[in-house]
Write an enzyme that holds these catalytic residues in place. Structure first.
Site, PDB file in Angstrom:
ATOM      1  N   LYS A  27       0.970   4.151  -2.965  1.00  0.00           N
ATOM      2  CA  LYS A  27       0.577   5.548  -2.759  1.00  0.00           C
ATOM      3  C   LYS A  27       1.753   6.498  -3.004  1.00  0.00           C
ATOM      4  O   LYS A  27       1.554   7.633  -3.458  1.00  0.00           O
ATOM      5  CB  LYS A  27      -0.002   5.724  -1.360  1.00  0.00           C
ATOM      6  CG  LYS A  27      -1.353   5.013  -1.176  1.00  0.00           C
ATOM      7  CD  LYS A  27      -2.391   5.536  -2.157  1.00  0.00           C
ATOM      8  CE  LYS A  27      -3.766   4.929  -1.920  1.00  0.00           C
ATOM      9  NZ  LYS A  27      -4.802   5.491  -2.809  1.00  0.00           N
ATOM     10  N   TYR A  68       0.840  -1.210   0.000  1.00  0.00           N
ATOM     11  CA  TYR A  68       0.000   0.000   0.000  1.00  0.00           C
ATOM     12  C   TYR A  68       0.871   1.255   0.000  1.00  0.00           C
ATOM     13  O   TYR A  68       0.641   2.188  -0.780  1.00  0.00           O
ATOM     14  CB  TYR A  68      -0.917  -0.018   1.223  1.00  0.00           C
ATOM     15  CG  TYR A  68      -1.916   1.129   1.251  1.00  0.00           C
ATOM     16  CD1 TYR A  68      -3.064   1.088   0.457  1.00  0.00           C
ATOM     17  CD2 TYR A  68      -1.715   2.231   2.069  1.00  0.00           C
ATOM     18  CE1 TYR A  68      -3.975   2.133   0.473  1.00  0.00           C
ATOM     19  CE2 TYR A  68      -2.629   3.277   2.094  1.00  0.00           C
ATOM     20  CZ  TYR A  68      -3.761   3.211   1.299  1.00  0.00           C
ATOM     21  OH  TYR A  68      -4.665   4.254   1.314  1.00  0.00           O
TER      22      TYR A  68
HETATM   23  N1  LIG Z   1     -10.094   5.890   4.544  1.00  0.00           N
HETATM   24  C1  LIG Z   1      -8.863   6.325   4.819  1.00  0.00           C
HETATM   25  O1  LIG Z   1      -8.472   6.530   5.984  1.00  0.00           O
HETATM   26  C2  LIG Z   1      -7.898   6.600   3.696  1.00  0.00           C
HETATM   27  C3  LIG Z   1      -6.648   7.129   4.027  1.00  0.00           C
HETATM   28  C4  LIG Z   1      -5.741   7.422   3.022  1.00  0.00           C
HETATM   29  C5  LIG Z   1      -6.094   7.193   1.692  1.00  0.00           C
HETATM   30  N2  LIG Z   1      -7.307   6.654   1.409  1.00  0.00           N
HETATM   31  C6  LIG Z   1      -7.614   6.420  -0.008  1.00  0.00           C
HETATM   32  O2  LIG Z   1      -8.845   7.019  -0.335  1.00  0.00           O
HETATM   33  C7  LIG Z   1      -9.403   6.334  -1.453  1.00  0.00           C
HETATM   34  C8  LIG Z   1     -10.867   6.031  -1.172  1.00  0.00           C
HETATM   35  O3  LIG Z   1     -10.947   5.055  -0.127  1.00  0.00           O
HETATM   36  P1  LIG Z   1     -12.119   5.047   0.954  1.00  0.00           P
HETATM   37  O4  LIG Z   1     -11.507   5.337   2.256  1.00  0.00           O
HETATM   38  O5  LIG Z   1     -13.250   5.878   0.470  1.00  0.00           O
HETATM   39  O6  LIG Z   1     -12.497   3.487   0.984  1.00  0.00           O
HETATM   40  P2  LIG Z   1     -13.618   2.667   0.237  1.00  0.00           P
HETATM   41  O7  LIG Z   1     -13.253   1.248   0.421  1.00  0.00           O
HETATM   42  O8  LIG Z   1     -14.965   3.104   0.669  1.00  0.00           O
HETATM   43  O9  LIG Z   1     -13.462   3.079  -1.295  1.00  0.00           O
HETATM   44  C9  LIG Z   1     -12.631   2.417  -2.204  1.00  0.00           C
HETATM   45  C10 LIG Z   1     -13.386   2.293  -3.516  1.00  0.00           C
HETATM   46  O10 LIG Z   1     -12.507   1.722  -4.498  1.00  0.00           O
HETATM   47  C11 LIG Z   1     -13.285   0.872  -5.318  1.00  0.00           C
HETATM   48  N3  LIG Z   1     -12.425  -0.126  -5.947  1.00  0.00           N
HETATM   49  C12 LIG Z   1     -11.599  -1.019  -5.331  1.00  0.00           C
HETATM   50  N4  LIG Z   1     -11.023  -1.802  -6.259  1.00  0.00           N
HETATM   51  C13 LIG Z   1     -11.474  -1.372  -7.468  1.00  0.00           C
HETATM   52  C14 LIG Z   1     -11.250  -1.799  -8.802  1.00  0.00           C
HETATM   53  N5  LIG Z   1     -10.433  -2.821  -9.110  1.00  0.00           N
HETATM   54  N6  LIG Z   1     -11.895  -1.148  -9.818  1.00  0.00           N
HETATM   55  C15 LIG Z   1     -12.722  -0.111  -9.524  1.00  0.00           C
HETATM   56  N7  LIG Z   1     -12.980   0.319  -8.270  1.00  0.00           N
HETATM   57  C16 LIG Z   1     -12.369  -0.322  -7.273  1.00  0.00           C
HETATM   58  C17 LIG Z   1     -14.283   0.219  -4.370  1.00  0.00           C
HETATM   59  O11 LIG Z   1     -15.399  -0.273  -5.096  1.00  0.00           O
HETATM   60  C18 LIG Z   1     -14.623   1.379  -3.447  1.00  0.00           C
HETATM   61  O12 LIG Z   1     -15.764   2.088  -3.902  1.00  0.00           O
HETATM   62  C19 LIG Z   1      -8.524   5.092  -1.665  1.00  0.00           C
HETATM   63  O13 LIG Z   1      -7.609   5.331  -2.721  1.00  0.00           O
HETATM   64  C20 LIG Z   1      -7.779   4.966  -0.365  1.00  0.00           C
HETATM   65  O14 LIG Z   1      -6.538   4.298  -0.506  1.00  0.00           O
HETATM   66  C21 LIG Z   1      -8.220   6.371   2.360  1.00  0.00           C
END
Ligand SMILES: NC(=O)c1ccc[n+]([C@@H]2O[C@H](COP(=O)([O-])OP(=O)(O)OC[C@H]3O[C@@H](n4cnc5c(N)ncnc54)[C@H](O)[C@@H]3O)[C@@H](O)[C@H]2O)c1
Length: 263
Positions: A167, A163
């Site tokens: 990123k 991960y």
């Molecule tokens: N939640 C946190 O604390 C956090 C922190 C840092 C970064 N992020 C990043 O934010 C972004 C959104 O994550 P989130 O927290 O909303 O989680 P989340 O799990 O709700 O959203 C992730 C989304 O990615 C989609 N996805 C996964 N694999 C896929 C694929 N192969 N094709 C198409 N879509 C796909 C899923 O369907 C989901 O809707 C991500 O990139 C995550 O790494 C989140």
């Protein structure tokens, strides 16, 4: 906190493609951009949640469509970009929010499949969507892209090698695209996110009152709480808007002060 009055009027009438739009930050972003007057073409996994997003948009009259697309599939990504342009006539903005998170293993415990899956979705998926969308942004006379990175691109915690690498790659890729497409009036930024209350961070056995019950014990931050997805969606709307016209190639940190803390 986000206020309904925090509008970015330059977004009105424009078209955005949002990945990961069915859930979490992507969903909040789709709704936020639509509230700012954009038409939104959402793609991602989680077809059921995506259908729910499209249904609630239809009920409220918000111009949001959702199409289940796996961003590991380049042909499907290209078809989705073409469909978005067909549906809404142009493309001005892209938000890459799709991603997966795996933790709990040191490098030697990460097998080829897990490494490949994480990089394929988080980094290569972001690349594929940008590559397919860039010609359309240029055709529209310019545009903006926001790729969601993570604090793991800057610093990290134990046991997230794939991960963190993915990123870091998203941050580097965003800078590269910013340089290579500035002449086309396309801005590209990474959003460096801390802890956000989505299913990615919500444990299956979340305590009563989550996330309010989780203060500094979750991840140390200056703002002693986890973020709500709408707070990131507001920053994304800003980065896409003309208010951010001089911001490109940046990794904008929205982490509640997590990376400002030494201890
Ligand atoms: N939640 C946190 O604390 C956090 C922190 C840092 C970064 N992020 C990043 O934010 C972004 C959104 O994550 P989130 O927290 O909303 O989680 P989340 O799990 O709700 O959203 C992730 C989304 O990615 C989609 N996805 C996964 N694999 C896929 C694929 N192969 N094709 C198409 N879509 C796909 C899923 O369907 C989901 O809707 C991500 O990139 C995550 O790494 C989140």
């Amino acid at each position: 906190m986000t206020r309904a009055t925090d509008r970015f009027d330059s977004l009105s009438g424009k078209v955005a493609l949002v990945t990961g739009a069915a859930t979490g930050i992507g969903r909040a972003t789709a709704e936020r951009l639509a509230a700012s007057g954009m038409a939104v073409y959402g793609i991602g996994g989680d077809a059921e949640d995506g259908a729910a997003l499209a249904a609630s948009a239809a009920a409220s009259g918000a111009p949001i469509r959702f199409s289940p697309v796996d961003i590991r599939d380049d042909a499907a990504v290209r078809a989705a970009v073409a469909d978005a342009v067909e549906a809404f006539g142009r493309l001005d903005a892209v938000v890459n929010a799709a991603g997966v998170y795996r933790t709990g293993r040191r490098a030697e415990e990460v097998d080829e499949a897990e490494w490949a899956l994480t990089l394929d979705i988080n980094l290569s998926g972001t690349f594929r969507v940008c590559r397919a969308a860039l010609p359309e942004l240029r055709r529209a006379g310019g545009g903006a892209i926001v790729n969601i990175a993570s604090v793991h691109a800057l610093a990290t915690v134990p046991l997230v090698p794939a991960y963190a690498a993915s990123k870091g790659g998203v941050l580097a890729l965003s800078r590269q695209l910013a340089l290579d497409y500035a002449a086309d009036r396309i801005r590209v930024n990474a959003l460096i996110v801390g802890s956000v209350d989505t299913r990615m961070t919500r444990p299956a056995d979340a305590p009563a009152g989550w996330p309010e019950s989780v203060g500094l014990s979750f991840s140390p931050t200056a703002v002693p709480r986890i973020a709500q997805p709408a707070e990131l969606a507001a920053v994304i709307a800003f980065l896409l808007s003309d208010s951010a016209s001089f911001i490109t190639g940046s990794g904008l940190v929205a982490d509640g002060g997590m990376t400002a803390l030494l201890f």
